[in-house]
Design an enzyme around this catalytic site. Structure first.
Site, PDB file in Angstrom:
ATOM      1  N   GLU A 159      -1.886 -83.649   3.031  1.00 54.53           N
ATOM      2  CA  GLU A 159      -2.606 -84.852   3.486  1.00 54.53           C
ATOM      3  C   GLU A 159      -4.090 -84.556   3.324  1.00 54.53           C
ATOM      4  O   GLU A 159      -4.708 -83.920   4.173  1.00 54.53           O
ATOM      5  CB  GLU A 159      -2.257 -85.136   4.946  1.00 54.53           C
ATOM      6  CG  GLU A 159      -0.760 -85.284   5.182  1.00 54.53           C
ATOM      7  CD  GLU A 159      -0.353 -85.018   6.627  1.00 54.53           C
ATOM      8  OE1 GLU A 159      -1.220 -84.807   7.475  1.00 54.53           O
ATOM      9  OE2 GLU A 159       0.862 -85.006   6.881  1.00 54.53           O
ATOM     10  N   GLN A 174      12.067 -82.426  -1.649  1.00 56.25           N
ATOM     11  CA  GLN A 174      11.066 -83.330  -2.233  1.00 56.25           C
ATOM     12  C   GLN A 174      10.277 -82.629  -3.342  1.00 56.25           C
ATOM     13  O   GLN A 174       9.988 -81.445  -3.283  1.00 56.25           O
ATOM     14  CB  GLN A 174      10.112 -83.870  -1.162  1.00 56.25           C
ATOM     15  CG  GLN A 174       9.161 -82.847  -0.585  1.00 56.25           C
ATOM     16  CD  GLN A 174       8.247 -83.416   0.509  1.00 56.25           C
ATOM     17  OE1 GLN A 174       8.241 -84.605   0.791  1.00 56.25           O
ATOM     18  NE2 GLN A 174       7.465 -82.542   1.134  1.00 56.25           N
TER      19      GLN A 174
HETATM   20  N1  LIG Z   1       2.128 -81.368   5.490  1.00 56.30           N
HETATM   21  C1  LIG Z   1       3.461 -81.263   5.415  1.00 56.30           C
HETATM   22  C2  LIG Z   1       4.221 -80.954   6.544  1.00 56.30           C
HETATM   23  C3  LIG Z   1       5.618 -80.881   6.395  1.00 56.30           C
HETATM   24  N2  LIG Z   1       6.184 -81.090   5.178  1.00 56.30           N
HETATM   25  C4  LIG Z   1       7.654 -81.000   5.004  1.00 56.30           C
HETATM   26  C5  LIG Z   1       8.221 -79.736   5.594  1.00 56.30           C
HETATM   27  C6  LIG Z   1       8.854 -80.161   6.871  1.00 56.30           C
HETATM   28  O1  LIG Z   1       9.977 -79.347   7.195  1.00 56.30           O
HETATM   29  C7  LIG Z   1       9.259 -81.584   6.559  1.00 56.30           C
HETATM   30  C8  LIG Z   1       9.355 -82.463   7.780  1.00 56.30           C
HETATM   31  O2  LIG Z   1       8.158 -82.374   8.501  1.00 56.30           O
HETATM   32  P1  LIG Z   1       8.065 -82.941   9.986  1.00 56.30           P
HETATM   33  O3  LIG Z   1       9.232 -82.465  10.789  1.00 56.30           O
HETATM   34  O4  LIG Z   1       6.696 -82.682  10.500  1.00 56.30           O
HETATM   35  O5  LIG Z   1       8.177 -84.505   9.669  1.00 56.30           O
HETATM   36  P2  LIG Z   1       9.059 -85.630  10.331  1.00 56.30           P
HETATM   37  O6  LIG Z   1       9.364 -85.311  11.756  1.00 56.30           O
HETATM   38  O7  LIG Z   1       8.390 -86.909  10.045  1.00 56.30           O
HETATM   39  O8  LIG Z   1      10.363 -85.529   9.430  1.00 56.30           O
HETATM   40  P3  LIG Z   1      11.883 -85.298   9.902  1.00 56.30           P
HETATM   41  O9  LIG Z   1      12.237 -86.494  10.719  1.00 56.30           O
HETATM   42  O10 LIG Z   1      12.646 -85.175   8.612  1.00 56.30           O
HETATM   43  O11 LIG Z   1      11.878 -84.012  10.721  1.00 56.30           O
HETATM   44  O12 LIG Z   1       8.250 -82.083   5.688  1.00 56.30           O
HETATM   45  C9  LIG Z   1       5.407 -81.414   4.087  1.00 56.30           C
HETATM   46  O13 LIG Z   1       5.910 -81.604   2.992  1.00 56.30           O
HETATM   47  N3  LIG Z   1       4.059 -81.500   4.226  1.00 56.30           N
END
Ligand SMILES: Nc1ccn([C@H]2C[C@H](O)[C@@H](COP(=O)(O)OP(=O)(O)OP(=O)(O)O)O2)c(=O)n1
Length: 209
Positions: free
Chosen positions: A133, A177
């Site tokens: 990000e 991904q």
């Molecule tokens: N800056 C980031 C942080 C994380 N990830 C990847 C690795 C994490 O294992 C995955 C999921 O991250 P989160 O658990 O923070 O995200 P969510 O809670 O939104 O996803 P989920 O519901 O799948 O857990 O995304 C990523 O590509 N980039």
């Protein structure tokens, strides 16, 4: 316990921790982290005429983003106030007994470039490239070159391996991904039709009226 360079190299040699490609071990492996490089794909957010993005509406999220490819040797100019998604060049695989954290590099931070605005956790079991990000908090544009080291990953050993690691078995939406991926928060179970937590969309909440 956070892994030091020798521990990281040992886990990489064992093969359950993967960082691929790791082209320059001497440069990329730091005392307690591994530097990751910027990939060539970016997702930019365009201005939109819809009243707002409903996070649970994949159509709105996807229409809002636009992919750009910048080959190595060219620059992506990150303007002041910009927010774009980038990706690591490396694909990682995190074992079930490790959690990894994405951090910025101080040298880019000193230029006001942030590589993870909010989320920086890579779950045990996660496999794939890491979506960055990227934002520019300063007042001068900064040139980002695919292939440059932009972020670093630290590794913390868990007290015990995760019982339900990130992955297909638990329907983890970012598993595997490649390239920067837009938010898939609409896949969260609380947004499933009929769920109590389902949010409204512009079709049913009269947004903009
Ligand atoms: N800056 C980031 C942080 C994380 N990830 C990847 C690795 C994490 O294992 C995955 C999921 O991250 P989160 O658990 O923070 O995200 P969510 O809670 O939104 O996803 P989920 O519901 O799948 O857990 O995304 C990523 O590509 N980039």
């Amino acid at each position: 316990m956070i892994l030091a360079d020798t521990d990281i190299l040992a886990r990489l040699a064992e093969g359950d921790l993967v960082i691929d490609p790791l082209d320059d071990v001497d440069t990329q492996v730091q005392p307690a982290s591994v530097d990751l490089r910027l990939g060539s794909e970016f997702l930019e957010f365009r201005r939109t005429n819809i009243p707002c993005i409903h996070p649970n509406d994949a159509r709105e999220v996807d229409e809002y983003v636009e992919e750009t490819h910048v080959p190595e040797g060219d620059d992506f100019i990150l303007h002041p106030g910009d927010f774009v998604l980038g990706t690591t060049k490396e694909t990682v695989a995190i074992p079930d007994d490790i959690v990894a954290h994405v951090e910025g590099r101080s040298s880019l931070g000193r230029l006001a470039v942030v590589v993870h605005a909010t989320a920086g956790l890579c779950d045990p079991g996660y496999e794939g490239q890491i979506t960055l990000e990227l934002s520019n908090l300063g007042n001068a544009p900064v040139a980002l070159s695919p292939g440059m080291r932009v972020s670093q990953l630290t590794f913390t050993e868990l007290k015990s391996p995760a019982d339900r690691p990130y992955g297909a078995e638990r329907g983890s939406k970012y598993q595997g991904q490649t390239g920067p991926q837009a938010s898939r928060i609409g896949d969260d179970p609380e947004f499933a039709p009929g769920s109590d937590g389902a949010a409204t969309t512009d079709a049913d909440d009269g947004a903009g009226s």
